[in-house]
Enzyme design. Structure first.
Site, mmCIF file in Angstrom:
data_model
loop_
_atom_site.group_PDB
_atom_site.id
_atom_site.type_symbol
_atom_site.label_atom_id
_atom_site.label_comp_id
_atom_site.label_asym_id
_atom_site.label_seq_id
_atom_site.Cartn_x
_atom_site.Cartn_y
_atom_site.Cartn_z
ATOM 1 N N GLY A 199 14.041 -14.987 -5.421
ATOM 2 C CA GLY A 199 12.904 -15.622 -6.095
ATOM 3 C C GLY A 199 12.072 -14.690 -6.955
ATOM 4 N N GLU A 200 12.173 -13.402 -6.719
ATOM 5 C CA GLU A 200 11.414 -12.436 -7.520
ATOM 6 C C GLU A 200 12.185 -12.039 -8.785
ATOM 7 O OE1 GLU A 200 10.596 -12.686 -4.148
ATOM 8 O OE2 GLU A 200 8.738 -13.291 -5.109
ATOM 9 N N ASN A 282 8.400 -19.168 -4.092
ATOM 10 C CA ASN A 282 7.439 -19.166 -5.196
ATOM 11 C C ASN A 282 8.092 -19.586 -6.508
ATOM 12 O OD1 ASN A 282 8.660 -16.309 -4.807
ATOM 13 N ND2 ASN A 282 8.030 -16.335 -6.944
ATOM 14 N N ASP A 324 2.234 -16.045 -4.600
ATOM 15 C CA ASP A 324 3.517 -15.817 -3.926
ATOM 16 C C ASP A 324 3.529 -16.420 -2.526
ATOM 17 O OD1 ASP A 324 6.181 -14.920 -3.743
ATOM 18 O OD2 ASP A 324 5.555 -13.132 -2.649
ATOM 19 N N ARG A 347 3.285 -20.066 4.641
ATOM 20 C CA ARG A 347 2.793 -18.737 4.285
ATOM 21 C C ARG A 347 1.338 -18.789 3.791
ATOM 22 N NH1 ARG A 347 7.386 -14.981 1.544
ATOM 23 N NH2 ARG A 347 6.071 -14.247 -0.145
ATOM 24 N N TRP A 493 6.418 -9.969 13.387
ATOM 25 C CA TRP A 493 7.490 -10.219 12.413
ATOM 26 C C TRP A 493 8.743 -10.778 13.104
ATOM 27 C CZ3 TRP A 493 5.657 -10.339 7.744
ATOM 28 C CH2 TRP A 493 6.523 -10.435 6.652
HETATM 29 CA CA CA Z 1 8.397 -14.754 -3.077
#
Ligand code: CA
Ligand code: CA
Length: 585
Positions: A199-200, A282, A324, A347, A493
């Site tokens: 996605g980035e 995102n 994001d 998120r 995490w």
């Molecule tokens: Ca992302």
């Protein structure tokens, strides 16, 4: 069939029945029925999530609040080499074997009783893979006699469960364009479903369904509005299967062509609705001023009919995301008064409850204490009440090419990230591994270049105070109340497991696997695994005993992207192992 053959078949059947092994042999090949029953069967763990619904609840109760303090390690297995890094894998258990993936696209088959290694498959990775957030893998799927997992160079590999030999291997996409594969594949109705990472890099998010036995593509559904879906016949011939949404409706200009919405965390499936639920990441780039509109289907839950490959409903958690806030988190379905609902801890800091058949928003409430980007979610419209001044500013015309810097909470690493939560049908609570942190974030000019980072933003993760960042929270989906919480210094995490023994298990970056009373949150047991736990524990029964297992090995996104928090937890050591526990006699 000749009479002789009939006779010998009968003899074999009788002999097997006498040995008590006919059932075991009959069950060796994993079927759809076995996967659909996985959440109820304690003798195996056939799916990521202990059932494709993702509840991470086991009916096993031999280990309970009264005896969990007698839980001791039975064996530990090292993933070996120098390839330690983050270990986010949830093991699978079938036929007396454990299948566990490890960093750098490796998978091991182990004998559950002894921990002996049966085979290992180590995927040959090319130079130049581009995983965003460490060289991790979250686990495998199992179907027929195949163990199936995704690799960092964006392939999906099916191995013979007995030998580890490759049976089929398919390329999902070009790793050099930013694609990778880290999620556990999802089995639904004989299909293996996968999303994409990246996605980035301005990839186009999608879900692909392949015949689990052969790897042949059956359908592909893009989750960026305007892209054409595809279906494939038995000979592999491709045809159109309808456009996702309406081209040009929620995206300006051509931005939908590189729209992001990566489905990098995979999905869940509920056999009663026939729908697979994939969260989407995102929209690309991060700078939201470039893409006025909702930017469907980014930052959403997308429900797809697995038979047709069509989107049945979508619910967007963060329209026109500018922080994001990937909406990839797992949609965990559960029964509530004859209705099938789904819970999702996003998120962006809000927990959502949607009707699993229609997508209708039923409830939404914060599960973290500080949220700056919105004051709440309007239950009538389903949309967030934004705080406009807390959106990172438009860099257009700014003297230094940098838009207004805002302090935002949660940080882009999220109120919750990849670590899966659990739901108990006994307590009717969700157990959410959550984090309290913020970030400074700003926008910068950006143009798309294939295979290059496509953000148009800068950021630094910040702590909110000197106190604990993590908290395991028991959340009531009806009231939105935090029933109890166990704070943790480092950001959590790892995933969560809950059981009919009234227990909740979860790991910490400080290395502990711990268990608490599911009703009260009182911590009853903990064990130091030697490195940080960033994976989800499992439990199962075999030979009359209940076992618990978890992977250990600190890593993932926090040390790479965590800014001030990464410095705070830089003392944590890496590792790479899996542990199995049982009750001391
Ligand atoms: Ca992302
Ligand atoms: Ca099971």
């Amino acid at each position: 069939m000749t009479p002789n053959l009939k006779l010998s078949a009968a003899l074999v059947a009788a002999a097997l029945a006498a040995m008590g092994s006919s059932a075991a042999l009959a069950q060796k090949a994993v079927t759809d029925q076995m996967i659909e029953a996985d959440a109820r069967t304690t003798g195996d763990v056939l799916s990521y999530g202990l059932g494709t619904q993702g509840q991470r609840y086991s009916p096993a109760k031999q280990i309970n609040t009264g005896n969990v303090n007698r839980l001791v390690p039975m064996w530990s297995f090292s993933f070996g080499g120098e390839k330690q890094r983050g270990q986010q894998s949830q093991p699978l258990i079938h036929n007396g074997r454990m299948y566990v993936t490890a960093s750098y696209s490796r998978i091991f088959a182990l004998d559950v009783k002894t921990g002996a290694k049966l085979w290992k498959y180590e995927h040959r990775l090319p130079e130049g893979i581009m995983p965003c957030c460490d060289v991790i893998n979250r686990g495998a799927a199992i179907y027929d006699n195949l163990v199936i997992f995704g690799t960092l160079d964006a392939q999906i590999v099916a191995l013979n469960a007995d030998t580890g030999e490759v049976v089929w291997k398919e390329k999902i996409d070009n790793y050099a364009d930013g694609y990778s594969q880290t999620a556990a594949p999802l089995i639904a109705n004989g299909l293996v479903l996968t999303g994409v990472s990246g996605g980035e890099f301005g990839v186009v998010g999608r879900v692909e369904a392949r015949d689990a036995k052969t790897g042949r593509m059956v359908w592909m559904r893009p989750v960026v509005e305007g892209h054409m879906g595809k279906k494939f016949d038995k000979d592999g011939k491709e045809s159109d299967n309808g456009v996702s949404g309406t081209p040009g409706k929620s995206w300006p200009g051509d931005l939908w062509k590189t729209g992001g919405a990566a489905t990098w965390l995979g999905g869940t499936y509920n056999a009663k609705t026939g729908l697979a639920y994939f969260g989407t990441g995102n929209p690309a780039p991060w700078n939201s001023h470039l893409r006025k509109g909702d930017n469907l289907y980014s930052c959403s839950t997308v429900a797809i009919d697995v038979k047709t490959g069509q989107i049945v409903w979508h619910y967007q958690n963060t329209p026109n995301d500018g922080w994001d806030f990937d909406g990839v988190n797992e949609f965990v379905t559960y029964d509530e008064g004859g209705r099938i609902l789904g819970g999702k801890a996003d998120r962006n800091g809000f927990f959502y409850v949607n009707d699993a058949k229609t997508g209708q928003l039923v409830n939404a409430f914060p599960f973290v204490k500080k949220i700056t980007w919105a004051t709440g979610i309007d239950l009538k419209t389903g949309r967030p009440n934004y705080v406009p001044e807390n959106r990172p500013g438009d860099p257009t015309g700014a003297a230094d090419n940098k838009g207004k810097v805002v302090f935002s909470a949660p940080s882009f690493l999220g109120g919750k990230n990849q670590m899966p939560m659990a739901y108990s049908p006994d307590t009717k609570l969700f157990y959410v591994p959550s984090n309290e942190w913020g970030m400074e974030i700003w926008n910068e000019p950006i143009t798309y270049k294939k295979g290059a980072a496509y953000l148009g933003a800068g950021f630094t993760i910040k702590t909110l105070n000197d106190g604990p960042i993590g908290a395991l929270r028991a959340m009531d989906p009806k009231t939105g109340k935090i029933v109890w919480e166990v704070p943790n210094n480092a950001p959590l995490w790892g995933g969560v497991l809950t059981t009919a023994g009234n227990l909740v298990f979860w790991g910490t970056p400080e290395g502990f696997l711990q268990a608490a009373d599911a009703k009260t949150g009182k911590v009853l047991w903990k064990f130091q695994t030697g490195s940080g736990v960033v994976a989800a524990p499992i439990t199962w029964e075999q030979g009359g005993e209940q076992f618990v297992a978890v992977s250990s090995g600190w890593g993932g996104a926090v040390p790479l992207w965590g800014g001030d928090v990464a410095k705070k937890v830089a003392f944590l050591e890496q590792g790479g192992s899996v542990w199995v526990f049982k009750l001391m006699k």
